[in-house]
Design a protein around this motif. Structure first.
Motif, PDB file in Angstrom:
ATOM      1  N   MET A   1       0.400  52.024  -1.425  1.00 51.13           N
ATOM      2  CA  MET A   1      -0.626  51.330  -2.192  1.00 51.13           C
ATOM      3  C   MET A   1      -0.013  50.625  -3.384  1.00 51.13           C
ATOM      4  SD  MET A   1      -4.044  53.613  -2.059  1.00 51.13           S
ATOM      5  CE  MET A   1      -3.492  55.239  -1.608  1.00 51.13           C
ATOM      6  N   GLN A   2       1.051  51.222  -3.886  1.00 50.85           N
ATOM      7  CA  GLN A   2       1.712  50.563  -5.001  1.00 50.85           C
ATOM      8  C   GLN A   2       2.315  49.240  -4.545  1.00 50.85           C
ATOM      9  OE1 GLN A   2       5.157  52.641  -6.462  1.00 50.85           O
ATOM     10  NE2 GLN A   2       5.192  51.514  -8.376  1.00 50.85           N
ATOM     11  N   GLN A   3       2.993  49.269  -3.400  1.00 52.39           N
ATOM     12  CA  GLN A   3       3.649  48.068  -2.903  1.00 52.39           C
ATOM     13  C   GLN A   3       2.656  47.065  -2.327  1.00 52.39           C
ATOM     14  OE1 GLN A   3       6.819  48.827  -0.133  1.00 52.39           O
ATOM     15  NE2 GLN A   3       6.706  46.771   0.730  1.00 52.39           N
ATOM     16  N   GLU A   4       1.725  47.534  -1.496  1.00 50.33           N
ATOM     17  CA  GLU A   4       0.810  46.636  -0.793  1.00 50.33           C
ATOM     18  C   GLU A   4      -0.311  46.106  -1.679  1.00 50.33           C
ATOM     19  OE1 GLU A   4       0.823  45.396   2.396  1.00 50.33           O
ATOM     20  OE2 GLU A   4       2.793  46.313   2.649  1.00 50.33           O
ATOM     21  N   ARG A   5      -0.774  46.940  -2.617  1.00 42.52           N
ATOM     22  CA  ARG A   5      -1.947  46.546  -3.411  1.00 42.52           C
ATOM     23  C   ARG A   5      -1.661  46.423  -4.898  1.00 42.52           C
ATOM     24  NH1 ARG A   5      -6.566  47.238  -0.023  1.00 42.52           N
ATOM     25  NH2 ARG A   5      -5.953  48.270   1.882  1.00 42.52           N
ATOM     26  N   GLY A   6      -0.406  46.645  -5.284  1.00 44.37           N
ATOM     27  CA  GLY A   6      -0.009  46.482  -6.672  1.00 44.37           C
ATOM     28  C   GLY A   6      -0.615  47.498  -7.628  1.00 44.37           C
TER      29      GLY A   6
ATOM     30  N   ASP B   1      -0.855  50.923  -9.925  1.00 47.20           N
ATOM     31  CA  ASP B   1      -0.033  51.830 -10.699  1.00 47.20           C
ATOM     32  C   ASP B   1       0.241  53.070  -9.848  1.00 47.20           C
ATOM     33  OD1 ASP B   1      -0.673  54.469 -12.549  1.00 47.20           O
ATOM     34  OD2 ASP B   1       0.790  53.106 -13.463  1.00 47.20           O
ATOM     35  N   ILE B   2       1.434  53.617  -9.920  1.00 45.35           N
ATOM     36  CA  ILE B   2       1.822  54.706  -9.028  1.00 45.35           C
ATOM     37  C   ILE B   2       0.950  55.959  -9.204  1.00 45.35           C
ATOM     38  CG2 ILE B   2       3.631  55.672 -10.513  1.00 45.35           C
ATOM     39  CD1 ILE B   2       5.261  55.956  -7.826  1.00 45.35           C
ATOM     40  N   VAL B   3       0.557  56.266 -10.421  1.00 47.74           N
ATOM     41  CA  VAL B   3      -0.298  57.432 -10.663  1.00 47.74           C
ATOM     42  C   VAL B   3      -1.685  57.198 -10.061  1.00 47.74           C
ATOM     43  CG1 VAL B   3      -1.376  58.875 -12.431  1.00 47.74           C
ATOM     44  CG2 VAL B   3       0.984  58.119 -12.726  1.00 47.74           C
ATOM     45  N   HIS B   4      -2.207  56.010 -10.228  1.00 48.16           N
ATOM     46  CA  HIS B   4      -3.511  55.658  -9.662  1.00 48.16           C
ATOM     47  C   HIS B   4      -3.451  55.686  -8.133  1.00 48.16           C
ATOM     48  CE1 HIS B   4      -7.509  53.962  -9.668  1.00 48.16           C
ATOM     49  NE2 HIS B   4      -7.105  52.935  -8.925  1.00 48.16           N
ATOM     50  N   ALA B   5      -2.389  55.139  -7.572  1.00 48.45           N
ATOM     51  CA  ALA B   5      -2.209  55.141  -6.115  1.00 48.45           C
ATOM     52  C   ALA B   5      -2.117  56.572  -5.583  1.00 48.45           C
ATOM     53  CB  ALA B   5      -0.959  54.346  -5.742  1.00 48.45           C
ATOM     54  N   ALA B   6      -1.414  57.426  -6.290  1.00 49.43           N
ATOM     55  CA  ALA B   6      -1.298  58.826  -5.855  1.00 49.43           C
ATOM     56  C   ALA B   6      -2.656  59.515  -5.893  1.00 49.43           C
ATOM     57  CB  ALA B   6      -0.296  59.565  -6.737  1.00 49.43           C
ATOM     58  N   GLY B   7      -3.438  59.236  -6.907  1.00 46.52           N
ATOM     59  CA  GLY B   7      -4.778  59.816  -6.988  1.00 46.52           C
ATOM     60  C   GLY B   7      -5.662  59.377  -5.845  1.00 46.52           C
ATOM     61  N   ILE B   8      -5.609  58.115  -5.511  1.00 49.19           N
ATOM     62  CA  ILE B   8      -6.423  57.608  -4.400  1.00 49.19           C
ATOM     63  C   ILE B   8      -5.919  58.180  -3.075  1.00 49.19           C
ATOM     64  CG2 ILE B   8      -7.002  55.523  -3.088  1.00 49.19           C
ATOM     65  CD1 ILE B   8      -7.288  54.078  -5.753  1.00 49.19           C
ATOM     66  N   ALA B   9      -4.598  58.249  -2.916  1.00 47.06           N
ATOM     67  CA  ALA B   9      -4.037  58.791  -1.677  1.00 47.06           C
ATOM     68  C   ALA B   9      -4.406  60.264  -1.487  1.00 47.06           C
ATOM     69  CB  ALA B   9      -2.522  58.624  -1.670  1.00 47.06           C
TER      70      ALA B   9
END
Length: 160
Positions: free
Chosen positions: A1-6, A8-16
């Motif tokens: 999500m960080q790479q594909e949707r830009g 923030d890594i913490v936000h992406a981890a929370g969504i994942a």
């Protein structure tokens, strides 16, 4: 999500993390439904097409809200929630004298895919420049699983 949707890594981890959290509920409900029906195949054939919808939804979601919705769907009926129903299917249909071997093979293929999937996804991402190709590959494998499940013959209804 960080790479594909830009993201923030913490936000992406929370969504994942939505997928494993929701899978707790999905696992319990789908496993209960399977036990209540005394059959596994109908539950699997309900879950897998919805899983396919979720996989495509992850790739094609255009908003964060839509992404969260399809991740909730995938968490509810995806691989993590499907696993206990498949284990029960193996237990119901494998010869009782060979249960350890049947579970060993089931576990072997599951672990082998856990090793191959990230390698294959990385390879595909390197070749195509997008992680979405990994989701397309997962969709193809899911379709193969759905077709294979159509050929599974379940023993007569099992009631506790």
């Amino acid at each position: 999500m960080q790479q594909e949707r830009g993201m923030d890594i913490v936000h992406a981890a929370g969504i994942a993390s939505i997928v494993p959290w929701i899978s707790v509920i999905g696992t319990l409900l789908c496993s209960y439904a399977s036990d209540k029906m005394g059959r596994r195949k109908p539950v699997v054939l309900f879950m897998m097409p919805l899983s396919l919808v979720a996989i495509f939804g992850i790739v094609y979601s255009t908003t964060e809200v839509m992404l969260i919705v399809v991740l909730i769907l995938y968490g509810f009926i995806g691989k993590i929630s499907l696993n206990p129903v498949l284990v029960a299917l193996v237990a119901d249909n494998a010869p009782k004298a060979s249960l350890s071997t049947a579970f060993g093979l089931y576990n072997f293929f599951g672990m082998a895919s856990s090793i191959v999937a990230p390698i294959m996804t990385g390879f595909l991402a390197d070749k195509t420049g997008s992680l979405n190709t990994g989701f397309y590959c997962a969709a193809v494998i899911t379709v193969i699983g759905i077709v294979a499940m159509l050929f599974v013959t379940e023993k007569p209804k099992q009631l506790a």
